[in-house]
Enzyme design. Structure first.
Site, PDB file in Angstrom:
ATOM      1  N   ASP A  82      49.604  57.006  47.458  1.00  0.00           N
ATOM      2  CA  ASP A  82      50.739  57.115  46.539  1.00  0.00           C
ATOM      3  C   ASP A  82      51.310  58.528  46.464  1.00  0.00           C
ATOM      4  O   ASP A  82      50.557  59.509  46.407  1.00  0.00           O
ATOM      5  CB  ASP A  82      50.299  56.733  45.123  1.00  0.00           C
ATOM      6  CG  ASP A  82      50.733  55.333  44.734  1.00  0.00           C
ATOM      7  OD1 ASP A  82      51.609  54.761  45.403  1.00  0.00           O
ATOM      8  OD2 ASP A  82      50.192  54.811  43.734  1.00  0.00           O
ATOM      9  N   LYS A 112      53.225  55.850  49.842  1.00  0.00           N
ATOM     10  CA  LYS A 112      53.960  54.877  49.024  1.00  0.00           C
ATOM     11  C   LYS A 112      54.783  55.600  47.973  1.00  0.00           C
ATOM     12  O   LYS A 112      54.303  56.556  47.361  1.00  0.00           O
ATOM     13  CB  LYS A 112      53.019  53.881  48.340  1.00  0.00           C
ATOM     14  CG  LYS A 112      53.769  52.796  47.536  1.00  0.00           C
ATOM     15  CD  LYS A 112      52.852  51.682  47.083  1.00  0.00           C
ATOM     16  CE  LYS A 112      51.980  52.077  45.909  1.00  0.00           C
ATOM     17  NZ  LYS A 112      52.777  52.343  44.668  1.00  0.00           N
ATOM     18  N   GLU A 179      55.491  44.150  42.182  1.00  0.00           N
ATOM     19  CA  GLU A 179      54.562  44.055  41.052  1.00  0.00           C
ATOM     20  C   GLU A 179      55.207  43.379  39.854  1.00  0.00           C
ATOM     21  O   GLU A 179      56.323  43.716  39.454  1.00  0.00           O
ATOM     22  CB  GLU A 179      54.064  45.445  40.658  1.00  0.00           C
ATOM     23  CG  GLU A 179      53.067  45.433  39.517  1.00  0.00           C
ATOM     24  CD  GLU A 179      52.356  46.757  39.305  1.00  0.00           C
ATOM     25  OE1 GLU A 179      51.564  46.847  38.349  1.00  0.00           O
ATOM     26  OE2 GLU A 179      52.588  47.696  40.094  1.00  0.00           O
TER      27      GLU A 179
END
EC number: 2.1.2.11
Length: 272
Positions: A82, A112, A179
């Protein structure tokens, strides 16, 4: 180790992709031993393993530190790390410097980044050879604004998510995490994209699933989201710690079985 091409091939063959969020050497080692396809080193490590109140306190240095540990534990697994809050969105030059530092120093397969607004960043990062996984729907770095709630729950929001997903793919994203969105919306997006779509709280219509190691194994977590299934119970470790405490206090541990047999004091005393 899986490659981007192999992940796309899995999507085309409708072979589901497994992904686990892990943060350190031992957990990564277990994930690789289990044959999981991908590991995400998420900035959720701030709360899960560092004890922060939110991910806001997580730094680029934190992500590099944990990313390196995960890579050492899982040298043959596709690892995604991330970009923490503040690492993207300052200026394109700084954003790319942050991305390159994270990518190079962790030896990850991809980084990400969250949100639909980062499409220009994805384009630039891809152009200099940094694979980017996009993240849409509920984006944890934006919960201060959006809150922890289902995303894409209105017609307008769903249409925007479909458009955003197409845009990040066109910008060069190698995969997409969705998500906390409705199952049918996630399935529709997955059908429209050629890149793998990994869901978390997005139903079974995506190309793969991701859960956090600590959540799915009940390891040191108090609150779990609706979409988390517990696959094992690591909380039983507390029972072992209690037994250890009792045996130390009673003198039962260490017994002879756990003690070196070598005697040395006679030799020491004979030299006096």
């Amino acid at each position: 180790m899986k490659t981007v091409s192999q992940l796309i091939d899995m999507k085309q063959k409708q072979t589901k992709i497994s992904m686990v969020t892990a943060y350190d050497f031992p957990s990564a080692k277990q994930v690789e031993a289990a044959g999981i396809d991908m590991i995400l080193v998420g900035d959720s490590l701030g709360m899960t393993v560092l004890g922060y109140e939110s991910i806001v306190q997580v730094t680029l240095a934190d992500m590099i530190h944990h990313g390196r540990a995960v890579r050492r534990g899982a040298p043959n697994t596709f690892v995604v790390v991330d970009m923490p809050i503040g690492a993207v969105g300052i200026s394109m030059t700084q954003d790319l410097n942050h991305a390159l530092k994270l990518y190079q120093e962790t030896n990850a397969n991809a980084i990400k980044a969250e949100g639909a607004h980062i499409t220009p960043f994805i384009e630039k990062a891809t152009a200099i050879g940094i694979p980017v996984v996009a993240h849409l729907g509920l984006t944890p770095q934006s919960v201060g604004v959006m809150g922890y709630k289902l995303q894409g729950a209105t017609k307008e929001a769903a249409e925007q998510l479909i458009l955003d997903a197409k845009n990040v793919e066109q910008a060069g994203a190698v995969a997409l995490v969705l998500e906390a969105i409705p199952n049918d919306l996630a399935e529709e997006i997955s059908k429209h994209l050629t890149i793998p779509v990994i869901g978390i709280g997005a139903g079974k219509g995506t190309d793969g699933q991701v859960l956090v190691y600590h959540d799915m194994l009940n390891y040191g977590v108090e609150h779990k989201a609706k979409f988390v299934k517990q696959f094992a119970d690591f909380s039983v470790g507390v029972d072992g710690l209690k037994q250890y405490d009792q045996e130390v206090k009673s003198g039962a541990f260490p017994s002879e079985e756990y003690t070196y047999k070598k005697k040395i004091m006679n030799e020491v005393n004979n030299n006096d």
